[in-house]
Scaffold this motif. Structure first.
Motif, PDB file in Angstrom:
ATOM      1  N   UNK A 134       0.839  -1.204   0.000  1.00 34.51           N
ATOM      2  CA  UNK A 134       0.000   0.000   0.000  1.00 34.51           C
ATOM      3  C   UNK A 134       0.873   1.254   0.000  1.00 34.51           C
ATOM      4  N   UNK A 135       0.357   2.309  -0.608  1.00 34.70           N
ATOM      5  CA  UNK A 135       1.048   3.604  -0.583  1.00 34.70           C
ATOM      6  C   UNK A 135       0.906   4.192   0.819  1.00 34.70           C
ATOM      7  N   UNK A 136       1.994   4.746   1.358  1.00 37.98           N
ATOM      8  CA  UNK A 136       1.963   5.338   2.689  1.00 37.98           C
ATOM      9  C   UNK A 136       1.009   6.516   2.765  1.00 37.98           C
ATOM     10  N   UNK A 137       0.487   6.760   3.979  1.00 34.75           N
ATOM     11  CA  UNK A 137      -0.501   7.828   4.153  1.00 34.75           C
ATOM     12  C   UNK A 137       0.101   9.205   3.878  1.00 34.75           C
ATOM     13  N   UNK A 138       1.343   9.412   4.289  1.00 32.82           N
ATOM     14  CA  UNK A 138       1.959  10.722   4.032  1.00 32.82           C
ATOM     15  C   UNK A 138       2.134  10.964   2.537  1.00 32.82           C
ATOM     16  N   UNK A 139       2.401   9.907   1.778  1.00 33.20           N
ATOM     17  CA  UNK A 139       2.545  10.049   0.325  1.00 33.20           C
ATOM     18  C   UNK A 139       1.210  10.406  -0.322  1.00 33.20           C
ATOM     19  N   UNK A 140       0.121   9.953   0.282  1.00 29.54           N
ATOM     20  CA  UNK A 140      -1.205  10.234  -0.256  1.00 29.54           C
ATOM     21  C   UNK A 140      -1.710  11.623   0.136  1.00 29.54           C
ATOM     22  N   UNK A 141      -1.098  12.208   1.163  1.00 31.56           N
ATOM     23  CA  UNK A 141      -1.534  13.525   1.633  1.00 31.56           C
ATOM     24  C   UNK A 141      -1.083  14.623   0.674  1.00 31.56           C
ATOM     25  N   UNK A 142      -1.822  15.697   0.641  1.00 33.05           N
ATOM     26  CA  UNK A 142      -1.474  16.861  -0.169  1.00 33.05           C
ATOM     27  C   UNK A 142      -1.239  18.044   0.757  1.00 33.05           C
ATOM     28  N   UNK A 143       0.034  18.471   0.811  1.00 32.73           N
ATOM     29  CA  UNK A 143       0.414  19.542   1.728  1.00 32.73           C
ATOM     30  C   UNK A 143      -0.051  19.249   3.152  1.00 32.73           C
ATOM     31  N   UNK A 170      -2.485  17.313   4.168  1.00 38.08           N
ATOM     32  CA  UNK A 170      -3.907  17.014   4.342  1.00 38.08           C
ATOM     33  C   UNK A 170      -4.243  15.719   3.592  1.00 38.08           C
ATOM     34  N   UNK A 171      -4.856  14.788   4.288  1.00 38.24           N
ATOM     35  CA  UNK A 171      -5.225  13.507   3.701  1.00 38.24           C
ATOM     36  C   UNK A 171      -6.737  13.375   3.616  1.00 38.24           C
ATOM     37  N   UNK A 172      -7.213  12.975   2.448  1.00 37.60           N
ATOM     38  CA  UNK A 172      -8.621  12.655   2.273  1.00 37.60           C
ATOM     39  C   UNK A 172      -8.801  11.152   2.453  1.00 37.60           C
ATOM     40  N   UNK A 173      -9.773  10.778   3.279  1.00 34.49           N
ATOM     41  CA  UNK A 173     -10.070   9.361   3.464  1.00 34.49           C
ATOM     42  C   UNK A 173     -10.372   8.703   2.125  1.00 34.49           C
ATOM     43  N   UNK A 174     -11.084   9.401   1.275  1.00 35.83           N
ATOM     44  CA  UNK A 174     -11.459   8.848  -0.030  1.00 35.83           C
ATOM     45  C   UNK A 174     -10.227   8.522  -0.869  1.00 35.83           C
ATOM     46  N   UNK A 175      -9.186   9.336  -0.747  1.00 36.68           N
ATOM     47  CA  UNK A 175      -7.964   9.082  -1.517  1.00 36.68           C
ATOM     48  C   UNK A 175      -7.251   7.833  -1.016  1.00 36.68           C
ATOM     49  N   UNK A 176      -7.229   7.660   0.312  1.00 38.89           N
ATOM     50  CA  UNK A 176      -6.590   6.470   0.877  1.00 38.89           C
ATOM     51  C   UNK A 176      -7.348   5.210   0.484  1.00 38.89           C
ATOM     52  N   UNK A 177      -8.654   5.259   0.512  1.00 38.44           N
ATOM     53  CA  UNK A 177      -9.457   4.096   0.140  1.00 38.44           C
ATOM     54  C   UNK A 177      -9.270   3.761  -1.336  1.00 38.44           C
ATOM     55  N   UNK A 178      -9.202   4.802  -2.182  1.00 38.87           N
ATOM     56  CA  UNK A 178      -8.998   4.573  -3.615  1.00 38.87           C
ATOM     57  C   UNK A 178      -7.639   3.962  -3.898  1.00 38.87           C
ATOM     58  N   UNK A 179      -6.665   4.223  -2.989  1.00 39.74           N
ATOM     59  CA  UNK A 179      -5.314   3.693  -3.165  1.00 39.74           C
ATOM     60  C   UNK A 179      -5.177   2.265  -2.630  1.00 39.74           C
ATOM     61  N   UNK A 215      -6.383   1.139   0.595  1.00 42.07           N
ATOM     62  CA  UNK A 215      -6.451   0.950   2.051  1.00 42.07           C
ATOM     63  C   UNK A 215      -7.830   0.413   2.442  1.00 42.07           C
ATOM     64  N   UNK A 216      -7.840  -0.604   3.305  1.00 40.36           N
ATOM     65  CA  UNK A 216      -9.092  -1.116   3.837  1.00 40.36           C
ATOM     66  C   UNK A 216      -9.569  -0.167   4.930  1.00 40.36           C
ATOM     67  N   UNK A 217     -10.868   0.115   5.010  1.00 40.98           N
ATOM     68  CA  UNK A 217     -11.369   1.070   6.011  1.00 40.98           C
ATOM     69  C   UNK A 217     -10.893   0.781   7.433  1.00 40.98           C
ATOM     70  N   UNK A 218     -10.892  -0.476   7.839  1.00 41.83           N
ATOM     71  CA  UNK A 218     -10.504  -0.778   9.212  1.00 41.83           C
ATOM     72  C   UNK A 218      -9.007  -0.563   9.422  1.00 41.83           C
ATOM     73  N   UNK A 219      -8.198  -1.026   8.465  1.00 39.78           N
ATOM     74  CA  UNK A 219      -6.756  -0.818   8.556  1.00 39.78           C
ATOM     75  C   UNK A 219      -6.418   0.675   8.538  1.00 39.78           C
ATOM     76  N   UNK A 275      -4.424   2.775  11.369  1.00 36.99           N
ATOM     77  CA  UNK A 275      -3.178   3.458  11.014  1.00 36.99           C
ATOM     78  C   UNK A 275      -3.242   4.950  11.350  1.00 36.99           C
ATOM     79  N   UNK A 276      -4.374   5.566  11.099  1.00 36.22           N
ATOM     80  CA  UNK A 276      -4.525   6.989  11.403  1.00 36.22           C
ATOM     81  C   UNK A 276      -4.364   7.247  12.897  1.00 36.22           C
ATOM     82  N   UNK A 277      -4.956   6.396  13.715  1.00 37.12           N
ATOM     83  CA  UNK A 277      -4.837   6.562  15.165  1.00 37.12           C
ATOM     84  C   UNK A 277      -3.415   6.260  15.634  1.00 37.12           C
ATOM     85  N   UNK A 278      -2.844   5.203  15.106  1.00 35.43           N
ATOM     86  CA  UNK A 278      -1.512   4.790  15.546  1.00 35.43           C
ATOM     87  C   UNK A 278      -0.448   5.817  15.182  1.00 35.43           C
TER      88      UNK A 278
END
Length: 327
Positions: free
Chosen positions: A3-12, A14-23, A25-29, A33-36
């Motif tokens: 999976x692509x890392x969350x920071x790589x998916x963020x823009x400046x 800011x991360x959109x949940x929709x972008x992570x899911x499209x990449x 990421x499973x909703x539960x994972x 990850x966001x909390x951790x």
């Protein structure tokens, strides 16, 4: 599949949940990850990366990522241009405009205005689509409230130091007047408020002090020129010239530094030497914003005293002339 890392998916940041899911990421994972990792949720579907403050620019960027057609406007745009308003933009809802006139809601903490905007009235600033200064002021004048709009116009018309940054005026008063010639909702009231603006005002406190005096029926000269006995030229914030009453708005929190505050005190001493000034009143920004009734009451009282004194002197002088003529 990696999976692509969350920071790589963020823009400046800011991360959109929709972008992570499209990449992938499973909703539960994703939730774990966001909390951790310590991401901070701004509103449903938007997160800011660990260590980044949810400041005005970050919040505006999140709003535009969720709804790309929004344009930063009104007080939020004023803050980006370093145009002062009464209430700091970071403390209230974000203000944006939808030029397509279709959106009614911009999400939690976002106020959406539905007003047409010309393409020439939108530019990119700090990675955000924002109304140009002239359009920003027009929006504030048309929407109000009055004091906030006039503070913004006075600020934009003058050199100001905002957030420790010195900036030049954005435009002239007649340019705003010309822009308001296009009929629109709130234009008549906007022109009435524009007539109360003064590019000579040095701070929001001075603007509000002038408006409080205006509302009370008092109309002093603003930034009036006076001279010391040795010919030194000075300018006083407000002057009731006939009565000889000068009013200064001071306080180091609004003048910048303690050094500038000391310079102001030296200037006050010079003002006391000016022949045209019989009395000098000084008020802090706190007086202006929180005790305006006291300020107006004191100004009225001193004006009455000075006027009565001048009348007594005039009568005494007339009596002397009559006595001399009679002798």
């Amino acid at each position: 599949m990696e999976r692509i890392g969350l920071r790589e998916l963020a823009e400046d940041g800011v991360l959109l949940t929709s972008r992570a899911l499209a990449a992938g990421w499973h909703p539960r994972r994703l939730s774990r990850a966001l909390r951790a990792e310590g991401w901070t949720q701004l509103q449903n579907g938007t997160w800011i990366e660990p260590g980044r403050s949810p400041d005005l620019i970050t919040r505006l960027r999140a709003a535009q990522l969720v709804r790309p057609r929004l344009v930063v406007s009104h007080r939020s745009a004023a803050a980006l241009w370093r145009i002062e308003t009464l209430a700091p933009a970071a403390e209230g809802p974000l203000e944006c405009t939808d030029p397509s006139l279709t959106l009614r809601r911009g999400g939690a903490g976002v106020r959406v205005h539905r007003i047409p905007i010309a393409a020439t009235e939108v530019v990119e600033r700090q990675g955000l689509r924002v109304t140009v200064p002239g359009r920003t002021l027009i929006d504030l004048l048309r929407d109000g409230p009055r004091d906030d709009a006039i503070v913004a116009v006075d600020s934009a018309l003058a050199y100001r130091t905002v957030g420790r940054v010195r900036r030049a005026p954005f435009m002239r008063l007649d340019s705003i007047t010309a822009a308001l010639e296009v009929p629109s909702r709130g234009t008549v009231r906007a022109l009435e408020w524009l007539a109360l603006c003064d590019p000579r005002a040095g701070s929001p406190a001075e603007t509000i002090a002038r408006l409080r005096m205006y509302d009370a029926g008092l109309h002093p000269e603003s930034q009036a020129e006076v001279h010391t006995p040795d010919g030194c030229r000075l300018f006083v914030d407000f002057l009731f010239r006939a009565a000889g009453l000068a009013v200064e708005i001071e306080g180091y929190a609004y003048h910048g530094t303690r050094d500038s505050h000391r310079r102001d005190i030296a200037r006050f001493n010079q003002l006391h030497q000016c022949p045209g000034i019989r009395r000098l009143l000084r008020y802090s920004a706190e007086d202006v914003f929180h005790r305006p009734a006291h300020m107006i009451g004191e100004i009225r009282s001193v004006l009455a005293t000075l006027t009565a004194r001048e009348e007594r002197h005039a009568l005494a002088g007339l009596a002397q002339r009559l006595a001399a003529g009679g002798g």
